[in-house]
Design a protein around this motif. Sequence first.
Motif, short mmCIF file in Angstrom:
data_model
loop_
_atom_site.label_atom_id
_atom_site.label_comp_id
_atom_site.label_asym_id
_atom_site.label_seq_id
_atom_site.Cartn_x
_atom_site.Cartn_y
_atom_site.Cartn_z
N ALA A 475 8.32 1.68 4.84
CA ALA A 475 6.92 1.98 4.94
C ALA A 475 6.55 1.58 6.38
O ALA A 475 5.54 2.32 7.09
N ARG A 476 6.78 0.69 6.81
CA ARG A 476 6.60 -0.17 8.11
C ARG A 476 7.57 0.20 9.13
O ARG A 476 7.38 -0.60 10.16
N GLY A 477 8.31 1.20 9.05
CA GLY A 477 9.25 1.53 9.87
C GLY A 477 10.52 0.61 10.12
O GLY A 477 11.02 0.52 11.32
N VAL A 539 11.91 -12.79 -6.69
CA VAL A 539 10.89 -13.87 -7.00
C VAL A 539 9.46 -13.27 -7.67
O VAL A 539 9.20 -12.06 -7.95
N PRO A 540 8.79 -13.93 -8.20
CA PRO A 540 7.45 -13.58 -8.77
C PRO A 540 6.67 -12.61 -7.67
O PRO A 540 6.47 -12.82 -6.77
N ARG A 541 6.06 -11.49 -8.55
CA ARG A 541 5.61 -10.70 -7.55
C ARG A 541 4.26 -10.94 -6.75
O ARG A 541 4.43 -10.60 -5.81
N GLY A 542 3.63 -12.10 -7.34
CA GLY A 542 2.57 -12.57 -6.46
C GLY A 542 3.13 -13.26 -5.40
O GLY A 542 2.65 -13.06 -4.34
N ASN A 543 4.13 -14.14 -5.34
CA ASN A 543 4.59 -14.72 -4.20
C ASN A 543 5.32 -13.76 -3.38
O ASN A 543 5.20 -13.90 -2.08
N LEU A 544 6.01 -12.62 -3.76
CA LEU A 544 6.65 -11.56 -3.02
C LEU A 544 5.37 -11.09 -2.10
O LEU A 544 5.52 -10.80 -0.91
N ILE A 545 4.31 -10.55 -2.91
CA ILE A 545 3.25 -9.94 -2.06
C ILE A 545 2.61 -10.84 -0.96
O ILE A 545 2.30 -10.45 0.20
N VAL A 546 2.42 -12.26 -1.21
CA VAL A 546 1.85 -13.16 -0.24
C VAL A 546 2.87 -13.26 0.80
O VAL A 546 2.52 -13.18 2.03
N GLY A 547 4.13 -13.43 0.46
CA GLY A 547 5.05 -13.50 1.68
C GLY A 547 5.18 -12.34 2.35
O GLY A 547 5.19 -12.42 3.79
N LEU A 548 5.16 -11.32 1.85
CA LEU A 548 5.38 -10.01 2.73
C LEU A 548 3.86 -9.81 3.36
O LEU A 548 4.26 -9.36 4.82
N ASP A 549 2.86 -10.26 3.25
CA ASP A 549 1.41 -10.07 3.78
C ASP A 549 1.55 -11.07 5.05
O ASP A 549 0.94 -10.67 6.10
N LYS A 550 2.14 -12.14 4.88
CA LYS A 550 2.36 -12.98 5.88
C LYS A 550 3.34 -12.36 6.99
O LYS A 550 2.79 -12.51 8.32
N ILE A 551 4.36 -11.96 6.47
CA ILE A 551 5.26 -11.37 7.65
C ILE A 551 4.48 -10.15 8.18
O ILE A 551 4.66 -10.07 9.50
N GLU A 552 3.92 -9.22 7.67
CA GLU A 552 2.94 -8.12 8.22
C GLU A 552 2.08 -8.75 9.28
O GLU A 552 1.91 -8.35 10.39
N ARG A 553 1.30 -9.88 8.93
CA ARG A 553 0.14 -10.37 9.75
C ARG A 553 0.85 -11.07 10.89
O ARG A 553 0.47 -10.85 12.23
N LEU A 554 1.94 -11.82 10.72
CA LEU A 554 2.61 -12.74 11.81
C LEU A 554 3.26 -11.60 12.89
O LEU A 554 3.34 -12.14 13.94
N LEU A 555 3.98 -10.97 12.27
CA LEU A 555 4.65 -9.97 13.44
C LEU A 555 4.06 -8.61 13.64
O LEU A 555 4.41 -7.87 14.51
N GLY A 556 2.70 -8.44 13.24
CA GLY A 556 1.67 -7.32 13.70
C GLY A 556 2.15 -6.02 13.19
O GLY A 556 2.26 -5.02 13.96
N LEU A 557 2.88 -5.97 12.18
CA LEU A 557 3.36 -4.71 11.38
C LEU A 557 2.26 -4.07 10.54
O LEU A 557 1.29 -4.70 10.43
N SER A 558 2.50 -2.83 10.42
CA SER A 558 1.22 -1.97 9.87
C SER A 558 1.98 -0.82 9.30
O SER A 558 3.23 -0.10 9.92
N PRO A 559 1.54 -0.49 8.03
CA PRO A 559 2.39 0.69 7.29
C PRO A 559 2.12 1.86 8.07
O PRO A 559 0.87 2.30 8.33
N THR A 560 2.84 2.59 7.86
CA THR A 560 2.92 4.35 8.52
C THR A 560 2.35 5.13 7.32
O THR A 560 1.97 6.13 7.58
N TYR A 561 2.78 4.99 6.24
CA TYR A 561 2.34 5.72 5.02
C TYR A 561 2.40 4.67 3.81
O TYR A 561 3.02 3.29 3.86
N SER A 562 2.05 4.85 2.76
CA SER A 562 1.81 4.30 1.47
C SER A 562 3.08 4.67 0.64
O SER A 562 3.41 5.77 0.53
N VAL A 563 3.80 3.66 -0.18
CA VAL A 563 4.73 3.78 -1.10
C VAL A 563 4.06 3.34 -2.28
O VAL A 563 3.96 2.24 -2.44
N VAL A 564 4.49 4.16 -3.25
CA VAL A 564 4.19 3.84 -4.65
C VAL A 564 5.36 3.76 -5.37
O VAL A 564 6.15 4.30 -5.72
N ASN A 565 5.50 2.48 -6.07
CA ASN A 565 6.61 2.45 -7.18
C ASN A 565 6.09 2.01 -8.48
O ASN A 565 5.31 1.52 -8.71
#
Length: 565
Positions: A475-477, A539-565
């Motif tokens: 979703a972030r290309g 990993v626990p889903r909460g940890n995964l979400i926090v880690g991915l949020d950090k990657i997004e913020r630190l690298l300046g990423l942004s989703p181009t569309y939403s993905v529903v799983n």
Amino acid sequence: MSSTSSKDLSINTRYSLQAPRGLPSPLRSTTSSSSQTRSVSSPASTRLVTAHAQSLDPNDEYREPTSLDDVDEPDTLMSCFGSLSISSLPPLSAKDGVSGPIVTRFPKPPPPRESSVLGTREEQRKIYLGPKLSDRATGGPDAGPLIDRFSCLFQDQYDCVSNPKGIVSLGVAENFLMQEECLELISTALKDNFTPLDLSYGDSLWGSRRINRALAGLYNDYFDPSEEVKPEQIITGVGCSAVLDQLFYTLMDEGEAILLAAPYYTGFDRDLIGRGRVRLIPVHVPVGEEAFGPGCLEMFAQKLEEVEKEGIRVRAVIVCNPQNPLGRTYPRSTLLAYARFCEERDLHLVSDEIYALSVYDNKDFLQAEPFTSMLSLNVEKELGIEFDKARMHVVYGMSKDFCSNGLRVGSLISQNNPLLLRAMANTSMLMKISSPADVIWSALLLDPPRLKSFIQTNKSKLTEAHAYARGWFVARGIEVANSNAGNFIWVNLGAKLGFTDASSEKKVFQKLLDGGVYIAPGSAYHYHIAGWYRVTFSVPRGNLIVGLDKIERLLGLSPTYSVVN
């Protein structure tokens, strides 16, 4: 192209993964080499903590510093990946006065690497004044810095309650998705199955007859062996690392070489070089689908010819199936090509199958191959050639498929080489598994309905977790390589961020680490194309979400569309 460019990948080496206690810190070249005085300098982490603590605002976030106080050449965790390199043993050359491999009963140990801080007596005396240590222990790659930094990483792991400022680890291949099932299994297994015999040395030098019988049943039921696996064809040890260490110590002499496809699991460097002192020679197979095709064995043939011209003797090939770090299963045709190659060159063939039962469904990769064990091959019948079955060995453990890295149960299956098993029996007590681990896994493996339920539940959870993580990056290309097995995905951040050089890969790695999330860079797996990273999703889903949020913020990423799983 992302708005983040390679020139924006500056890093602040504020945080150090130098452990506050542990192995001695390597001393700088400015330190006196006098053998009469012991160094009394404080560990690097202590110096840094003091320096930074004086300048930090008390309201700022703060945790242990993560790089040594050297702007020009920081000893970051990333830099330590190189301390266990494929070149740990220098090739023989004409200047050594040798035109070919040395063949003696007890080969002379190779000279120490120049980069080793413990290799020579003079270097040892900078940190240690006692009697000389052995050349075989100190002459190889120095794992100390890497061990120290990983120790600190493990000690500072993120927890939403007890350590919310810790590092979110998405770079270690561990499966936390089945914790409740594992804890329940452990409590019931020990309560119902632990016997007085388990307080003794037991009834076998390399495990127990119980665990060997249980493992034989697992392999016969789930690995589709071409000939029945018998308990006496199995040796167990405290995890696959110990088994690999003992196996290659027995198969090969120091300085002999192993070929394996790159990228490859970086732990092989530790497991095989540290004590066995063999050479690991990466074969850079084609990128993409061709990496898993039988044609990649042509690259093995070219590399074999190349290193033999340098006087290096190749004795074995390792195939990691499912592959780590790529997270994919090999087709049967490629495994047969490996077998043919090893037969034609008279090489040992070792198949590491530790992720065999961690195969999941990937709706975006429907053509993925099912897992095929080397045990299932009938090479003579399928290829119509003579094949010496004594050259084939399979390694498997409980850490990944059964979500228990800490319980340490690994095994070797060698069905047609009794001499190997007899030789390994001489040192098997050095890696004998503990009775509690033996009891726990025997209880599960000898309970077919429960075993089947465990494997199916784990597969379902891996499928869902993989889809979530893959969807997040897509979703972030960001390109995600096709995968269907293991605990991780292989993502191409370099293409998204606009870099193709190793230096930028290192900067991104360090920037993320400094920001509190750890993912593993491709160079740690000896990959020759910069920009790829291995990201663990189990990993626990909460940890995964926090880690991915950090990657997004630190690298300046942004989703181009939403993905529903």
